[in-house]
Design a protein around this motif. Structure first.
Motif, PDB file in Angstrom:
ATOM      1  N   VAL A  44       0.857  -1.183   0.000  1.00  0.00           N
ATOM      2  CA  VAL A  44       0.000   0.000   0.000  1.00  0.00           C
ATOM      3  C   VAL A  44       0.897   1.239   0.000  1.00  0.00           C
ATOM      4  O   VAL A  44       1.775   1.375   0.843  1.00  0.00           O
ATOM      5  N   THR A  45       0.677   2.111  -0.970  1.00  0.00           N
ATOM      6  CA  THR A  45       1.508   3.311  -1.060  1.00  0.00           C
ATOM      7  C   THR A  45       0.770   4.519  -0.502  1.00  0.00           C
ATOM      8  O   THR A  45      -0.460   4.515  -0.377  1.00  0.00           O
ATOM      9  N   GLU A  46       1.535   5.537  -0.160  1.00  0.00           N
ATOM     10  CA  GLU A  46       0.962   6.788   0.317  1.00  0.00           C
ATOM     11  C   GLU A  46       1.678   7.953  -0.364  1.00  0.00           C
ATOM     12  O   GLU A  46       2.859   7.854  -0.700  1.00  0.00           O
ATOM     13  N   THR A  47       0.940   9.018  -0.588  1.00  0.00           N
ATOM     14  CA  THR A  47       1.499  10.230  -1.179  1.00  0.00           C
ATOM     15  C   THR A  47       1.263  11.361  -0.191  1.00  0.00           C
ATOM     16  O   THR A  47       0.117  11.631   0.175  1.00  0.00           O
ATOM     17  N   VAL A  48       2.332  12.006   0.240  1.00  0.00           N
ATOM     18  CA  VAL A  48       2.230  13.010   1.299  1.00  0.00           C
ATOM     19  C   VAL A  48       2.627  14.387   0.779  1.00  0.00           C
ATOM     20  O   VAL A  48       3.751  14.582   0.308  1.00  0.00           O
ATOM     21  N   GLN A  49       1.680  15.324   0.829  1.00  0.00           N
ATOM     22  CA  GLN A  49       1.938  16.718   0.477  1.00  0.00           C
ATOM     23  C   GLN A  49       2.429  17.401   1.746  1.00  0.00           C
ATOM     24  O   GLN A  49       1.636  17.776   2.615  1.00  0.00           O
ATOM     25  N   ASP A  50       3.736  17.538   1.868  1.00  0.00           N
ATOM     26  CA  ASP A  50       4.320  17.948   3.140  1.00  0.00           C
ATOM     27  C   ASP A  50       5.210  19.172   2.986  1.00  0.00           C
ATOM     28  O   ASP A  50       6.283  19.253   3.564  1.00  0.00           O
TER      29      ASP A  50
ATOM     30  N   CYS B  54      -2.450  13.929   2.707  1.00  0.00           N
ATOM     31  CA  CYS B  54      -1.899  12.592   2.495  1.00  0.00           C
ATOM     32  C   CYS B  54      -2.977  11.703   1.887  1.00  0.00           C
ATOM     33  O   CYS B  54      -4.109  11.663   2.387  1.00  0.00           O
ATOM     34  N   GLU B  55      -2.615  10.996   0.824  1.00  0.00           N
ATOM     35  CA  GLU B  55      -3.510  10.002   0.233  1.00  0.00           C
ATOM     36  C   GLU B  55      -2.905   8.619   0.416  1.00  0.00           C
ATOM     37  O   GLU B  55      -1.779   8.361  -0.014  1.00  0.00           O
ATOM     38  N   ILE B  56      -3.655   7.746   1.069  1.00  0.00           N
ATOM     39  CA  ILE B  56      -3.254   6.355   1.206  1.00  0.00           C
ATOM     40  C   ILE B  56      -3.987   5.590   0.112  1.00  0.00           C
ATOM     41  O   ILE B  56      -5.212   5.506   0.122  1.00  0.00           O
ATOM     42  N   ASP B  57      -3.229   5.069  -0.820  1.00  0.00           N
ATOM     43  CA  ASP B  57      -3.774   4.509  -2.052  1.00  0.00           C
ATOM     44  C   ASP B  57      -5.015   3.642  -1.811  1.00  0.00           C
ATOM     45  O   ASP B  57      -4.966   2.657  -1.077  1.00  0.00           O
TER      46      ASP B  57
END
Length: 339
Positions: free
Chosen positions: A229-235, A243-246
């Motif tokens: 499971v991937t995550e994309t973090v706008q930090d 943050c989006e957890i796929d």
């Protein structure tokens, strides 16, 4: 002497026909493949041809075949499609769609599918408030343009391969022109950012620090934290975090003044049940604004199929407890605390 003058006359007789062919051909090339001597603006004057041309990945003739659709009585509401066509580079025409509308103030953080995930957007604020994704962007109009129907927004879809900073400049320019048209422009025009933060790349989820936040619960069965499971973090250092957890959930927090003002002035904004001990107002129990050390702070959580399809499995937190955990953990980053 006679030979030299004869050769000169011969040269002129040869060059003249060549120029007669080359000059019109060059003019035709420029006319068909660039915007030289073309219209200065399109879409009823809201879009400058120069700014639109800068957004398209390749040169071409700028037009707005159907023109401006502004049939609404609202002066900021419109749609327009700008085209860039090139005879030399093939028959394909590139399109740039621009529109003005009123949205619920938290539009960048909801309506999964219509708006780009906030975790993948390069947000900007200060001179103008907006965000640009891979091919989709928006800019808020000045506060004076907000009505009882909500804040005014310029939205755009750009061709693949467009420069995000140039796209942001175009949207900001259209926002200024639309505000003038709607009689709600501010004294100082909106200014676009010179550069944009690079959008983050997906990464493998980290056990014990979901979205990089210690204590944040995984929105699904705990066993999946270690799975693929991937995550994309706008930090970035700005006022917006996401943050989006796929396929499981998308979280967002913002203290950006323009966005929060639009949220609070939107229809349906009202008192909601307390969350993690905080008194909140919002649109529903998972889209609320809390006071964090004197700063209004918006919290959004959107759940996706990976979470909803697993709700009956052991160890999956309920929607209410998942959101309370998010506000509690993420809120500490923004100065929130239980009164």
């Amino acid at each position: 002497m006679t030979d030299k003058s004869g050769r000169a006359r011969l040269g002129r007789r040869v060059v003249a026909p060549v120029l007669a062919v080359v000059v019109p051909a060059a003019g035709a090339y420029l006319w068909l493949n660039t915007n030289l001597l073309g219209r200065e603006d399109v879409c009823g004057g809201l879009v400058s041809s120069e700014s639109a041309e800068a957004v398209f990945p390749r040169s071409g003739r700028i037009s707005d075949r159907a023109g401006l659709d502004d049939s609404s009585s609202d002066r900021i509401a419109f749609t327009c499609t700008v085209e860039s066509s090139s005879f030399l580079l093939g028959p394909d025409t590139a399109y740039l769609k621009i529109s003005g509308s009123r949205e619920r103030g938290d539009f960048p953080f909801r309506e999964y599918g219509r708006w780009p995930s906030p975790a993948t957007v390069s947000f900007f604020s200060g001179g103008a408030t907006g965000g640009v994704g891979s091919d989709h962007g928006w800019v808020l109009l000045p506060d004076a343009c907000t009505t009882a129907d909500g804040p005014a927004v310029i939205e755009g879809y750009a061709p693949k391969g467009s420069d995000p900073a140039k796209f942001a400049r175009l949207l900001t320019e259209v926002a200024n022109n639309t505000a003038e048209r709607g009689d709600c422009a501010s004294e100082e025009p909106l200014t676009a950012p010179r550069t944009l933060d690079t959008a983050p790349e997906p990464r493998r989820g980290r056990k014990g620090a979901v979205c990089g936040l210690a204590g944040l619960e995984f929105p699904g069965p705990k066993a999946r934290v270690r799975a693929d499971v991937t995550e994309t973090v706008q930090d970035s250092a700005g006022p917006t975090w996401s943050c989006e957890i796929d396929d499981h959930a998308t979280y967002a927090v913002t203290q950006e003044p323009g966005l929060v003002a639009g949220i609070r002035s939107s229809p349906g904004f009202m008192e909601q049940p307390r969350v993690s001990g905080l008194q909140v107002m919002g649109f529903d129990p998972t889209h609320v604004v809390a006071d964090c050390a004197g700063t209004p702070t918006y919290f959004s959580m959107e759940v996706h199929e990976g979470y909803t399809s697993a709700l009956e499995e052991p160890g999956v937190p309920s929607l209410r407890s998942l959101y309370a955990n998010f506000v509690d953990v993420a809120g500490k980053r923004f100065g929130c605390g239980t009164p």
